[in-house]
Design a protein around this motif. Structure first.
Motif, PDB file in Angstrom:
ATOM      1  N   THR A  72      61.155 -30.779 -54.990  1.00 57.21           N
ATOM      2  CA  THR A  72      61.214 -29.417 -54.455  1.00 57.21           C
ATOM      3  C   THR A  72      60.181 -28.526 -55.125  1.00 57.21           C
ATOM      4  O   THR A  72      59.591 -27.667 -54.471  1.00 57.21           O
ATOM      5  N   GLU A  75      56.862 -29.337 -53.552  1.00 59.24           N
ATOM      6  CA  GLU A  75      56.718 -28.703 -52.242  1.00 59.24           C
ATOM      7  C   GLU A  75      56.343 -27.233 -52.373  1.00 59.24           C
ATOM      8  O   GLU A  75      55.550 -26.714 -51.583  1.00 59.24           O
ATOM      9  N   GLN A  76      56.908 -26.555 -53.363  1.00 59.93           N
ATOM     10  CA  GLN A  76      56.616 -25.137 -53.556  1.00 59.93           C
ATOM     11  C   GLN A  76      55.213 -24.901 -54.098  1.00 59.93           C
ATOM     12  O   GLN A  76      54.647 -23.838 -53.903  1.00 59.93           O
ATOM     13  N   CYS A  77      54.652 -25.912 -54.773  1.00 62.27           N
ATOM     14  CA  CYS A  77      53.290 -25.772 -55.303  1.00 62.27           C
ATOM     15  C   CYS A  77      52.264 -25.745 -54.182  1.00 62.27           C
ATOM     16  O   CYS A  77      51.217 -25.127 -54.323  1.00 62.27           O
TER      17      CYS A  77
END
Length: 122
Positions: A72, A75-77
């Motif tokens: 997760t 994914e946020q990076c």
């Protein structure tokens, strides 16, 4: 493929045992110098079982309640490159391992201060 009956796993277990064994059957150090050098190993050995028992609590807290996993965070990076994503994922996995290890070690150290737990559980 790692299982208990694979030669590499057996070799690794034997090497780990040999690294921690001091060569004496009674486990006592013969000189004062050996005793001073064994104290950190004894403390780490005493904490290791407690860390083993406690670390799933922190893994589950991070994954299920806080909903933070290395994937997760990756994914946020918003990493665009596959190679860069793999490097970032390896770094995130290492960071998660170190955070869980630090939290579990601190908790195990505190739990070992409780006499009843130290005597009968840890």
């Amino acid at each position: 493929q790692m299982a208990y009956n694979y030669p590499f796993t057996v070799l690794l277990a034997v090497l780990l045992f040999a690294a921690g064994w001091n060569g004496r059957r009674d486990g006592a150090a013969s000189t004062a110098r050996e005793k001073t050098h064994r104290i950190p190993w004894q403390e780490a050995g005493a904490l290791s079982f407690a860390v083993y028992l406690v670390h799933p609590v922190y893994v589950n807290l991070l994954y299920k309640f806080v909903k933070i996993t290395p994937f997760t965070v990756l994914e946020q990076c918003g990493v665009q490159s596959v190679a860069a994503g793999q490097v970032v994922l390896i770094l995130l996995l290492a960071a998660f391992c170190l955070v869980v290890l630090a939290l579990a070690t601190a908790t195990a150290w505190v739990l070992r201060k409780i006499p009843v737990l130290r005597k009968y559980v840890l």
